[in-house]
Scaffold this motif. Structure first.
Motif, PDB file in Angstrom:
ATOM      1  N   LEU A 237       0.874  -1.168   0.000  1.00 15.30           N
ATOM      2  CA  LEU A 237       0.000   0.000   0.000  1.00 15.30           C
ATOM      3  C   LEU A 237       0.911   1.218   0.000  1.00 15.30           C
ATOM      4  N   LEU A 238       0.943   1.920  -1.134  1.00 20.47           N
ATOM      5  CA  LEU A 238       1.818   3.076  -1.307  1.00 20.47           C
ATOM      6  C   LEU A 238       1.006   4.364  -1.181  1.00 20.47           C
ATOM      7  N   LEU A 239       1.421   5.215  -0.244  1.00 14.50           N
ATOM      8  CA  LEU A 239       0.718   6.474   0.015  1.00 14.50           C
ATOM      9  C   LEU A 239       1.593   7.677  -0.334  1.00 14.50           C
ATOM     10  N   SER A 240       0.922   8.758  -0.708  1.00 14.62           N
ATOM     11  CA  SER A 240       1.586  10.048  -0.844  1.00 14.62           C
ATOM     12  C   SER A 240       0.549  11.139  -0.637  1.00 14.62           C
ATOM     13  N   HIS A 241       0.850  12.063   0.270  1.00 16.16           N
ATOM     14  CA  HIS A 241      -0.076  13.143   0.600  1.00 16.16           C
ATOM     15  C   HIS A 241      -1.458  12.599   0.982  1.00 16.16           C
ATOM     16  N   GLY A 242      -1.477  11.457   1.675  1.00 17.43           N
ATOM     17  CA  GLY A 242      -2.733  10.894   2.160  1.00 17.43           C
ATOM     18  C   GLY A 242      -3.550  10.154   1.134  1.00 17.43           C
ATOM     19  N   LYS A 243      -3.057  10.065  -0.096  1.00 14.87           N
ATOM     20  CA  LYS A 243      -3.796   9.386  -1.162  1.00 14.87           C
ATOM     21  C   LYS A 243      -3.101   8.094  -1.554  1.00 14.87           C
ATOM     22  N   THR A 244      -3.902   7.131  -1.989  1.00 15.37           N
ATOM     23  CA  THR A 244      -3.351   5.857  -2.414  1.00 15.37           C
ATOM     24  C   THR A 244      -2.741   5.980  -3.805  1.00 15.37           C
ATOM     25  N   CYS A 245      -1.488   5.527  -3.924  1.00 13.35           N
ATOM     26  CA  CYS A 245      -0.821   5.488  -5.234  1.00 13.35           C
ATOM     27  C   CYS A 245      -0.823   4.080  -5.806  1.00 13.35           C
ATOM     28  N   TYR A 246      -0.908   3.093  -4.917  1.00 11.07           N
ATOM     29  CA  TYR A 246      -0.956   1.701  -5.354  1.00 11.07           C
ATOM     30  C   TYR A 246      -1.379   0.841  -4.174  1.00 11.07           C
ATOM     31  N   PHE A 247      -2.236  -0.139  -4.430  1.00  7.51           N
ATOM     32  CA  PHE A 247      -2.555  -1.155  -3.428  1.00  7.51           C
ATOM     33  C   PHE A 247      -2.816  -2.459  -4.164  1.00  7.51           C
ATOM     34  N   GLY A 248      -1.869  -3.360  -4.035  1.00 12.58           N
ATOM     35  CA  GLY A 248      -2.011  -4.625  -4.739  1.00 12.58           C
ATOM     36  C   GLY A 248      -0.844  -5.548  -4.445  1.00 12.58           C
ATOM     37  N   ASP A 283       9.373  20.183  -6.478  1.00 18.62           N
ATOM     38  CA  ASP A 283       8.011  20.012  -6.981  1.00 18.62           C
ATOM     39  C   ASP A 283       7.952  19.117  -8.208  1.00 18.62           C
ATOM     40  N   MET A 284       8.849  19.343  -9.132  1.00 19.30           N
ATOM     41  CA  MET A 284       8.754  18.582 -10.375  1.00 19.30           C
ATOM     42  C   MET A 284      10.124  18.489 -11.047  1.00 19.30           C
ATOM     43  N   PRO A 285      11.000  17.583 -10.570  1.00 19.41           N
ATOM     44  CA  PRO A 285      12.314  17.466 -11.190  1.00 19.41           C
ATOM     45  C   PRO A 285      12.208  16.955 -12.623  1.00 19.41           C
ATOM     46  N   SER A 286      13.246  17.190 -13.345  1.00 19.22           N
ATOM     47  CA  SER A 286      13.254  16.778 -14.751  1.00 19.22           C
ATOM     48  C   SER A 286      13.074  15.282 -14.871  1.00 19.22           C
ATOM     49  N   GLY A 287      12.133  14.854 -15.673  1.00 14.63           N
ATOM     50  CA  GLY A 287      11.886  13.438 -15.906  1.00 14.63           C
ATOM     51  C   GLY A 287      11.009  12.775 -14.876  1.00 14.63           C
ATOM     52  N   LYS A 288      10.568  13.513 -13.847  1.00 12.10           N
ATOM     53  CA  LYS A 288       9.744  12.913 -12.800  1.00 12.10           C
ATOM     54  C   LYS A 288       8.266  13.058 -13.134  1.00 12.10           C
ATOM     55  N   VAL A 289       7.507  11.979 -12.878  1.00  8.44           N
ATOM     56  CA  VAL A 289       6.093  11.962 -13.211  1.00  8.44           C
ATOM     57  C   VAL A 289       5.311  12.808 -12.211  1.00  8.44           C
ATOM     58  N   ASP A 290       4.348  13.549 -12.717  1.00  6.14           N
ATOM     59  CA  ASP A 290       3.487  14.370 -11.874  1.00  6.14           C
ATOM     60  C   ASP A 290       2.722  13.464 -10.900  1.00  6.14           C
ATOM     61  N   LEU A 291       2.710  13.860  -9.615  1.00  9.82           N
ATOM     62  CA  LEU A 291       2.042  13.050  -8.593  1.00  9.82           C
ATOM     63  C   LEU A 291       0.550  12.905  -8.886  1.00  9.82           C
ATOM     64  N   GLU A 292      -0.067  13.953  -9.396  1.00 11.35           N
ATOM     65  CA  GLU A 292      -1.491  13.877  -9.739  1.00 11.35           C
ATOM     66  C   GLU A 292      -1.750  12.799 -10.790  1.00 11.35           C
ATOM     67  N   LYS A 293      -0.812  12.661 -11.704  1.00 10.33           N
ATOM     68  CA  LYS A 293      -0.947  11.631 -12.743  1.00 10.33           C
ATOM     69  C   LYS A 293      -0.921  10.238 -12.112  1.00 10.33           C
ATOM     70  N   ILE A 294      -0.056  10.061 -11.096  1.00  9.22           N
ATOM     71  CA  ILE A 294       0.029   8.763 -10.409  1.00  9.22           C
ATOM     72  C   ILE A 294      -1.275   8.461  -9.690  1.00  9.22           C
ATOM     73  N   HIS A 295      -1.848   9.463  -9.008  1.00  6.82           N
ATOM     74  CA  HIS A 295      -3.126   9.274  -8.314  1.00  6.82           C
ATOM     75  C   HIS A 295      -4.232   8.967  -9.311  1.00  6.82           C
ATOM     76  N   ASP A 296      -4.268   9.720 -10.407  1.00  5.24           N
ATOM     77  CA  ASP A 296      -5.323   9.506 -11.409  1.00  5.24           C
ATOM     78  C   ASP A 296      -5.209   8.114 -12.035  1.00  5.24           C
ATOM     79  N   TYR A 297      -3.980   7.709 -12.290  1.00 12.06           N
ATOM     80  CA  TYR A 297      -3.782   6.381 -12.891  1.00 12.06           C
ATOM     81  C   TYR A 297      -4.300   5.288 -11.962  1.00 12.06           C
ATOM     82  N   TRP A 298      -4.085   5.472 -10.659  1.00 10.87           N
ATOM     83  CA  TRP A 298      -4.574   4.478  -9.706  1.00 10.87           C
ATOM     84  C   TRP A 298      -6.098   4.432  -9.684  1.00 10.87           C
ATOM     85  N   THR A 299      -6.738   5.577  -9.630  1.00  8.29           N
ATOM     86  CA  THR A 299      -8.211   5.596  -9.550  1.00  8.29           C
ATOM     87  C   THR A 299      -8.866   5.028 -10.803  1.00  8.29           C
TER      88      THR A 299
END
Length: 623
Positions: A237-248, A283-299
């Motif tokens: 169960l991977l969390l970031s800013h209180g939101k689930t990024c992955y659970f499996g 906030d957003m280093p070069s080549g790093k995926v946007d955190l919102e994108k990770i949350h959206d992908y999970w949902t």
């Protein structure tokens, strides 16, 4: 212990057959930001489900909400939260969950003067009151064997002055002391904290094996495990800013993130994922995926939809429908004080910081006092030294009770852990602590008195000696009760030490010796003097010494005397001791000594009661 066969444990004792699943629905925690005072979301609609026999890794960067989630799942959170926690698709109350689960803290709250086997056995005795001794001992041996602690079972945990087991072994002992209580669900807060990679792997390997063997549910908050340790878990169960990024499942982590941020080969997946979802330093280093994108992908993922469908189909029933599930604790809580008394007794003679050092310290203090105030004679020049000795004996005996603080704070932290796991309450702790101290304080009193009383030449009667012993014993009981009270309020060594030192300084100042009662400021007199136990000890000792003694005056000429205190014996060149008491405004009337005795008992009981209330308020505040 050679005659105890671990294989004689009932095959289903540890095995969880009643809790088949543990789930949580829309867990949300909102607090007010301390700086901006605006609402701050710590957990945002977290969902999950774990089946029996599974070991779950709860991961996330600092501030991700993983510790908050673990505390909410264990229903130990200090903040308000929303959502439901369920067992077997039934909503569960905190009381019911406490009976089914155990929580292993990040810090190892263990008693250093016990051996590994004793630590695990006392946990079993506190929880499994109805289990036969042979079965209990076999359970202990079975767990010690399962966690690879056979070679260390007779080794002490370790104290500041006695080397004990390693950090990894302490972690395993902490887990064993909770597993022996037969929990169905186990929560672990940073079980590998402070351990190297090899030790972390060994600890988690043992936990994984026990989880599978006994069909338990284990949820562990863990920070940056190695690759081999990470692979021991069944789910992440991977969390970031209180939101689930992955659970499996762990084995699906690499394929899942191929579509979000591919994990490079020869890279530790746990380390990569933590770096991926960490926004603390940029906030957003070069080549790093946007955190919102990770949350959206999970949902939008299939895993999320399957989890949501599973939880919707559960349709949690009302709390209180889990009576058929066997609790982790067996039998009556009435046995707890006796178990604690036994454990405290072992600690009292093994742990030099508890009483051994104090016995040596008070013996040295007695020799010091007896030789400094050596064989005082009964002339008026010895009156003030006698008074000084009485003050010194009572005040410093009381002050030196600060030496009990380290041992007591260890006990309080152990109590906090064991209370949170439902093993016993503050009353059992207070009663056992008080009772175990009585014989040791009596021994200290007798040693000190036998050396000091006769060397200093105090009132040489048996009655005088035993009155001295009585009030010195009450002095120590009151001092230790004060230490208990202030340590319960401030369970941090330096803070407790400072508070106790200040309290003793206050009692010495208003006791009636440094400033006579007739000169003492009315505020200090009426607010503090009459609740100062040292004042009553000093008064009783003064009366004991001077009520029935006579002192010779100094010659001021061939036939005249100079007497420092005026009495009816002045014409004979003597001072009646009662004149000294009158100067200090102390009453020597019959029965006054027992009046002070009653006040001392009331103060001791009052301190202990306040200590109980302090512990009770602290644990209530942690709910």
């Amino acid at each position: 212990m050679a005659d105890i066969d671990p294989e004689s444990v009932p095959s289903d004792f540890f095995t969880n057959t009643s809790v088949q699943s543990f789930s949580w629905h829309d867990l949300t925690v909102n607090v007010k930001d301390r700086k901006s005072k605006l609402p701050l979301t710590i957990l945002d609609s977290c969902n999950g489900k774990v089946k029996a026999g599974q070991l779950v890794a709860l991961m996330g960067p600092s501030g991700s909400g993983k510790t908050t989630l673990l505390n909410v799942l264990a229903m130990r959170s200090k903040v308000q939260w929303g959502g439901q926690v369920c067992v077997n698709s039934n909503s569960i109350t905190k009381v019911s969950l406490r009976g089914l689960s155990r929580y292993v803290e990040q810090e190892d709250a263990l008693i250093g003067s016990l051996t590994v086997r004793e630590t695990v056995d006392f946990s079993a005795r506190l929880a499994l009151h109805g289990v036969r001794k042979e079965v209990r001992l076999a359970l202990v041996q079975s767990l010690i064997k399962s966690l690879g602690l056979q070679k260390q079972q007779d080794t002490f945990i370790g104290t500041p002055i006695r080397k004990g087991i390693s950090g990894g072994q302490k972690r395993r002992v902490s887990v064993a002391s909770q597993l022996v209580t037969s929990p169905k669900v186990l929560f672990l807060d940073e079980p590998t904290s402070g351990l190297d990679s090899a030790a972390s792997y060994e600890v988690m390997k043992m936990i994984s094996e026990v989880t599978k063997r006994h069909n338990l549910i284990v949820i562990a908050a863990i920070h940056q495990p190695s690759t081999t340790t990470f692979e021991l878990f069944d789910k992440l169960l991977l969390l970031s800013h209180g939101k689930t990024c992955y659970f499996g499942p762990i084995e699906q982590v690499v394929p899942y993130f191929e579509h979000v941020a591919p994990i490079p080969r020869q890279t530790n997946p746990a380390e990569f994922l933590l770096d991926l979802v960490n926004t603390d330093f940029t906030d957003m280093p070069s080549g790093k995926v946007d955190l919102e994108k990770i949350h959206d992908y999970w949902t939008k993922s299939e895993m999320h939809h399957s989890l949501q469908l599973m939880l919707v189909n559960e349709k949690p029933n009302e709390a209180g429908s889990l009576d058929h599930i066997q609790s982790s604790s067996h039998g009556s809580q009435l046995a707890a004080p006796m178990v604690l008394l036994h454990r405290n007794f072992i600690k009292s003679y093994r742990d030099l910081l508890a009483y051994g050092t104090r016995v040596a310290m008070y013996t040295g203090l007695a020799i010091l006092m007896g030789t400094v105030w050596l064989r005082l004679d009964y002339t008026q020049s010895s009156i003030q030294p006698f008074i000084n000795a009485l003050f010194f004996g009572g005040a410093f005996m009381s002050f030196m009770a600060v030496a009990y603080v380290p041992s007591l704070i260890e006990d309080i932290w152990t109590f906090n852990k064991e209370y949170a796991n439902g093993l016993y309450g503050p009353l059992s702790f207070m009663v056992s602590n008080f009772l175990i101290g009585i014989p040791w304080l009596l021994l200290i009193t007798l040693i000190f008195s036998v050396i000091t009383y006769w060397l200093s030449n105090f009132h040489q009667t048996a009655e005088g000696f035993w009155i001295w012993v009585l009030f010195l014993f009450l002095d120590l009981l009151a001092a230790e009760s004060l230490v208990m009270l202030l340590s319960a309020i401030f369970p941090i060594f330096v803070v407790a030490l400072a508070a106790i030192a200040f309290a003793n300084g206050l009692w010495m100042s208003v006791g009636g010796f440094l400033v006579p009662l007739g000169k003492l400021n009315v505020f200090w007199k009426y607010v503090f003097h009459y609740i100062d136990y040292q004042a009553y000890v000093f008064q009783a000792m003064m009366v004991n010494q001077f009520k029935n003694t006579v002192y010779s005056c100094d010659l001021s000429g061939e036939s005249s005397y100079y007497c420092m205190y005026k009495s009816d014996l002045e014409s004979q060149g003597k001072i009646r001791g009662t004149a000294i008491l009158e100067a200090y405004k102390y009453s020597s009337e019959d029965g006054k000594t027992w009046h002070w005795f009653g006040i001392m008992l009331a103060i001791i009981v009052g301190y202990r009661l306040l200590g109980f209330l302090a512990l009770w308020a602290r644990i209530r505040g942690s709910r």
